[in-house]
Design a protein around this motif. Sequence first.
Motif, mmCIF file in Angstrom:
data_model
loop_
_atom_site.group_PDB
_atom_site.id
_atom_site.type_symbol
_atom_site.label_atom_id
_atom_site.label_comp_id
_atom_site.label_asym_id
_atom_site.label_seq_id
_atom_site.Cartn_x
_atom_site.Cartn_y
_atom_site.Cartn_z
ATOM 1 N N ALA A 246 0.824 -1.205 0.000
ATOM 2 C CA ALA A 246 0.000 0.000 0.000
ATOM 3 C C ALA A 246 0.864 1.264 0.000
ATOM 4 O O ALA A 246 1.799 1.396 0.785
ATOM 5 N N ASN A 248 1.768 4.805 1.011
ATOM 6 C CA ASN A 248 1.417 5.572 2.220
ATOM 7 C C ASN A 248 2.166 6.901 2.311
ATOM 8 O O ASN A 248 2.179 7.534 3.354
ATOM 9 N N THR A 361 -8.683 10.554 5.373
ATOM 10 C CA THR A 361 -8.123 9.250 5.022
ATOM 11 C C THR A 361 -8.425 8.954 3.562
ATOM 12 O O THR A 361 -9.580 9.089 3.115
ATOM 13 N N LYS A 363 -8.131 5.988 0.690
ATOM 14 C CA LYS A 363 -7.911 4.567 0.456
ATOM 15 C C LYS A 363 -8.250 4.204 -0.981
ATOM 16 O O LYS A 363 -9.306 4.595 -1.486
ATOM 17 N N PRO A 365 -8.693 0.788 -2.994
ATOM 18 C CA PRO A 365 -8.741 -0.671 -2.865
ATOM 19 C C PRO A 365 -8.200 -1.377 -4.101
ATOM 20 O O PRO A 365 -8.228 -0.843 -5.205
ATOM 21 N N GLY A 408 -8.066 -6.758 3.471
ATOM 22 C CA GLY A 408 -8.261 -5.353 3.125
ATOM 23 C C GLY A 408 -7.152 -4.830 2.242
ATOM 24 O O GLY A 408 -6.728 -3.689 2.414
ATOM 25 N N GLU A 410 -4.937 -3.023 -0.238
ATOM 26 C CA GLU A 410 -5.155 -1.707 -0.830
ATOM 27 C C GLU A 410 -3.932 -1.262 -1.622
ATOM 28 O O GLU A 410 -2.802 -1.584 -1.264
ATOM 29 N N ASN A 413 -3.107 3.848 1.066
ATOM 30 C CA ASN A 413 -3.763 4.158 2.342
ATOM 31 C C ASN A 413 -3.004 5.327 2.966
ATOM 32 O O ASN A 413 -1.916 5.165 3.511
ATOM 33 N N THR A 415 -3.130 9.298 5.134
ATOM 34 C CA THR A 415 -3.858 10.195 6.038
ATOM 35 C C THR A 415 -3.254 11.599 5.952
ATOM 36 O O THR A 415 -2.031 11.755 5.911
#
Length: 420
Positions: A246, A248, A361, A363, A365, A408, A410, A413, A415
């Motif tokens: 993911a 980030n 947030t 995300k 997927p 989950g 992704e 992800n 923030t």
Amino acid sequence: MRYSVCLMALFLLFSACGGGKKRDKKEVAAPAKTESVGTVHFFLETSASMGGYLKGGTTFKDVVADVVTKANQIRPTSLYTISGKAPQPVTGGVNSFVAQLATTPLATGKSSEMHQIFKQVGSKATGNDLAIFVSDCILSFPDADIKSNPEVNRSDASSTLKNNIYDQFASFSKQGIGATVLAYTSPFNGTYYTYQNQKQKLAGEQRPFYIWVIGKQKLVGPFVQQLIDGLTTPPIKRLDFGAAGALNRYDLFFALNKKGDWRADHNNVTNIRMGRKAQPVEFAIGLNMSGLPDYAQAEAYLKSNLAATADNGAVKLVSVQRKDAVKTDRMSDREQKLLSQNTHVLTFRVDNLFADAAMLTLKLPVRFDTWYTTWSTMDDRTEAGRKNKTFALEHLMTGVREAYQTGGNEFANLTIQLKK
């Protein structure tokens, strides 16, 4: 007194300049060193079931010759044939191999289980090396098992064979190895083996074949695109299985696409002014999505699948731009450096904040295309049942997909803190 005032003014001036330089260094990191592909290892499956692709004038021979030649132009390419035993190196180089496609009966080997072949192919996709594998991708038990139970391929493809594939690609995923599949069809002139291992003679019937590129996802994506751009015949279908993990990390731009009143502070959006008389607030972030499959980088995919949720606010994605589409003529050097480190610019609008602070947030997927279900058959004993279809392809691809799409899982992800 006048002298003291002058000294104080100079001190403040130099302090401000020095502070600006420190912020430049802090906010603009040096671009990450770009990794490059090492050696490309090319594997052609040469079990007897592949023979019909190599007889007469076929799309298969044209495409394979093109892929090998173009891959070797991108990076040095080593060549192998593979069937029921260890890979056999091909000597003489690319030109000699292309000549053998037209003149030498290559597909004479015993069949082998696909997960075992993938294991041997993938063992070459280590470090920055990539592996290319060409096959009809027919899932099958060993000949002895079929002889004992002619229905075993059909009855146990969704369990044993699929999970063998899953196990092998799950191992790849743990190593950070991804895969891209390019699908083609070609006339087939020769012996076809049904799921019961019965022989049928085909003359020009269209049969699918597949080209896999396996290796680090951040290397596979750009390599595949460069390869496709140079091919005479583009693939009919494509499927990317990623293993990059993911995403980030992001970079917040402080002027690009900015609207409203706010400040950038350590990658957070602060001092946001809200209210009826305030201008709408919009901000842009840079993302380096080069490690994601190509379809996950597409504007339509991002707009349809990126979920933006704020715990104390209302925020939505308003635009997606590729780096090359961003106008840089009025951008500062600092922002151009930020842009150079990323592949995409995503712009968001803050419609409302219900508190002094909110956490945004983002995300993305993991979703995979399922075109392979229409290329799959579970009864290949007749032309109608197998034309342009591969036996048990759905179970092979499902095994691969499940190895990468877990829980989950992704693509991204992130923030971002929003403050008034």
